[in-house]
Design a protein around this motif. Structure first.
Motif, PDB file in Angstrom:
ATOM      1  N   UNK A   1      54.067  41.472  88.782  1.00 28.22           N
ATOM      2  CA  UNK A   1      54.833  41.082  87.603  1.00 28.22           C
ATOM      3  C   UNK A   1      54.386  41.775  86.328  1.00 28.22           C
ATOM      4  N   UNK A   2      53.250  42.461  86.367  1.00 22.48           N
ATOM      5  CA  UNK A   2      52.659  43.003  85.150  1.00 22.48           C
ATOM      6  C   UNK A   2      53.085  44.453  84.886  1.00 22.48           C
ATOM      7  N   UNK A   3      54.379  44.703  84.970  1.00 24.36           N
ATOM      8  CA  UNK A   3      54.878  46.058  84.734  1.00 24.36           C
ATOM      9  C   UNK A   3      54.632  46.505  83.294  1.00 24.36           C
ATOM     10  N   UNK A   4      54.662  45.556  82.364  1.00 26.06           N
ATOM     11  CA  UNK A   4      54.379  45.900  80.972  1.00 26.06           C
ATOM     12  C   UNK A   4      52.965  46.415  80.810  1.00 26.06           C
TER      13      UNK A   4
ATOM     14  N   UNK B   1      55.727  33.070  74.052  1.00 24.37           N
ATOM     15  CA  UNK B   1      54.725  34.064  73.683  1.00 24.37           C
ATOM     16  C   UNK B   1      55.372  35.248  72.981  1.00 24.37           C
ATOM     17  N   UNK B   2      56.496  35.719  73.487  1.00 25.99           N
ATOM     18  CA  UNK B   2      57.190  36.843  72.859  1.00 25.99           C
ATOM     19  C   UNK B   2      57.626  36.488  71.442  1.00 25.99           C
TER      20      UNK B   2
ATOM     21  N   UNK C   1      55.874  40.610  77.058  1.00 21.38           N
ATOM     22  CA  UNK C   1      55.761  40.277  75.634  1.00 21.38           C
ATOM     23  C   UNK C   1      54.823  41.247  74.922  1.00 21.38           C
ATOM     24  N   UNK C   2      53.687  41.548  75.530  1.00 18.57           N
ATOM     25  CA  UNK C   2      52.729  42.455  74.887  1.00 18.57           C
ATOM     26  C   UNK C   2      53.304  43.866  74.792  1.00 18.57           C
TER      27      UNK C   2
ATOM     28  N   UNK D   1      43.851  45.886  74.560  1.00 15.37           N
ATOM     29  CA  UNK D   1      44.995  46.782  74.373  1.00 15.37           C
ATOM     30  C   UNK D   1      44.967  47.363  72.971  1.00 15.37           C
ATOM     31  N   UNK D   2      45.232  48.665  72.869  1.00 20.47           N
ATOM     32  CA  UNK D   2      45.321  49.307  71.569  1.00 20.47           C
ATOM     33  C   UNK D   2      45.478  50.802  71.724  1.00 20.47           C
TER      34      UNK D   2
END
Length: 441
Positions: free
Chosen positions: A106-109, A284-285, A331-332, A379-380
């Motif tokens: 599910x973590x395609x983002x 969250x989004x 969302x991220x 993340x960054x």
């Protein structure tokens, strides 16, 4: 008939100050402004970066205990599949990171962020003698304490006390109904909001005499709520004792002006800034979308805090956790796309954390119970992307009471962020020098 909840500012101040002792609990902007008055008097007020010129940390709490093994999957490990015959994620479904690890399908983002060089995964994060209680484990992460020590100040609160003297009240913002323990500080700092329109210092509309409406400030009507969450605004409280020589009336009048300016600023920014990214439909989004708007509007905030629940997966884990991780990744990714379009991504770091991982062995309800170590995500655009820390062993002889042994202390991650990203000494905040990680390129 006069409404007893409303009074003019000067009448309220006179009544409050003349009617009792001058030691009382006030909102954070009052306590912080009072501290600033003393700092100005002795010349110790620190000038800090404001607006669009400083690093920003965005924390995402994965509340409930995220299962690290089904988030970062050891898809070639036989011990993993033996321990999880029904909830183990098949190797052909994982989003491959290297020859041994892959992300939840599910973590395609997050996979997109990893491929772009913007995601760092810290393996096996925990601490000695892990606690499996939701409340106590969360407290340990929020205060950066040892398992057997109890601290009142949060780790970010100590950062505010040490590095943000005299900062704007909006230096720390929680998107939600109440401030996290991580923000607790000697000098109360930070605000909590769910809807910018609700965060306001209400005015009477008569002459220039503002009206104090504490009920409206703390519990606005449902009509003013937004999709971000419920309808409440709260600000951390602190105790202030007025000293001899201070004009309490002047102090509070100045404080009310600061509060008015702060609330006006947030509502003005929220009204004028828009997002171009296609955010998914989730709480969250919505919260991250609001954070992006506040960043783009030049709010001098250094730390934003948002939460996502639903990770206490004792039963039916594949459906529940997979869905939460999909919401997280999507969302991220939308948030980072938004920040990039706004020209703000270079100064933002995102950190996820959860109070603990889950046990290696699945339970009888196709879920997992409270465990210990788990991965963290950073993340960054300036991250040293990839995998940090040794991959935990799942061999039964290497487990601790059925849990993964940690190999990276979570306070090492905090120390790395404090020193490398927020550019401050971590020792006064964490109490000692923890080893740091190479998280910045």
């Amino acid at each position: 008939m006069n409404n007893p909840l409303f009074t003019t500012r000067r009448d309220f101040l006179r009544t409050t100050l003349l009617g009792g002792a001058l030691t009382w609990t006030v909102p954070s902007f009052v306590a912080q402004t009072f501290s600033a008055l003393h700092a100005e008097a002795d010349g110790s007020l620190t000038q800090v970066a404001t607006g669009k010129d400083g690093p920003i940390l965005v924390l995402i709490q994965l509340a409930g205990g995220n299962d690290g093994l089904n988030a970062v999957v050891p898809y070639t490990n036989d011990y993993y599949y033996k321990a999880r015959p029904t909830i183990g994620i098949p190797a052909n479904q994982v989003l491959t990171l290297n020859d041994t690890l892959g992300l939840n399908p599910g973590m395609t983002g997050f996979k997109s962020l990893f491929d772009a060089g913007h995601l760092s995964i810290v393996n096996g994060v925990g601490y000695p003698n892990p606690n499996r209680s939701h409340f106590r484990a969360t407290e340990i992460w929020q205060t950066a304490s040892d398992e057997d020590k109890y601290l009142t100040d949060g780790w970010l609160g100590r950062y505010f006390d040490n590095a943000c003297q005299g900062c704007d009240p909006t230096v720390a913002i929680n998107i939600g109904p109440r401030l996290p323990q991580a923000f607790s500080s000697h000098t109360p700092t930070g605000i909590s909001l769910e809807n910018p329109d609700s965060y306001r210092f209400m005015g009477s509309g008569k002459n220039d005499d503002e009206t104090l409406a504490y009920r409206s400030m703390y519990n606005p009507d449902d009509a003013t709520s937004s999709a971000n969450s419920g309808a409440s605004v709260s600000m951390v409280s602190g105790t202030v004792t007025l000293q001899n020589g201070q004009s309490a009336l002047d102090f509070l009048e100045r404080t009310s002006m600061d509060a008015q300016v702060s609330s006006d600023k947030i509502r003005d920014i929220a009204a004028k800034t828009t997002s171009t990214s296609n955010y998914p439909r989730s709480g969250l989004a919505n919260n991250l979308k609001l954070v992006a708007r506040l960043i783009a509007g030049g709010l001098p905030t250094r730390v934003f805090y948002v939460s996502q629940g639903g990770y206490d997966t004792h039963t039916g884990q594949r459906g529940g956790q997979d869905g939460r991780l999909r919401e997280l990744g999507d969302a991220v990714k939308a948030f980072t796309d938004d920040l990039t379009a706004m020209g703000e991504f270079d100064r933002v770091m995102i950190m996820t954390f959860s109070e603990f991982g889950r046990r290696v062995q699945e339970n009888g309800s196709q879920g997992t119970d409270h465990g210990a170590a788990a991965p963290m995500f950073l993340i960054g655009s300036k991250m040293k992307a990839g995998l940090l820390g040794a991959e935990p062993s799942l061999a039964p002889a290497d487990l601790q009471d059925g849990d993964i042994k940690y190999n990276t202390d979570f306070r090492s991650v905090y120390a790395s962020i404090l020193q490398e990203w927020l550019q401050t000494n971590s020792v006064p905040i964490l109490g000692q020098q923890f080893p740091t990680l190479p998280i910045i390129t």
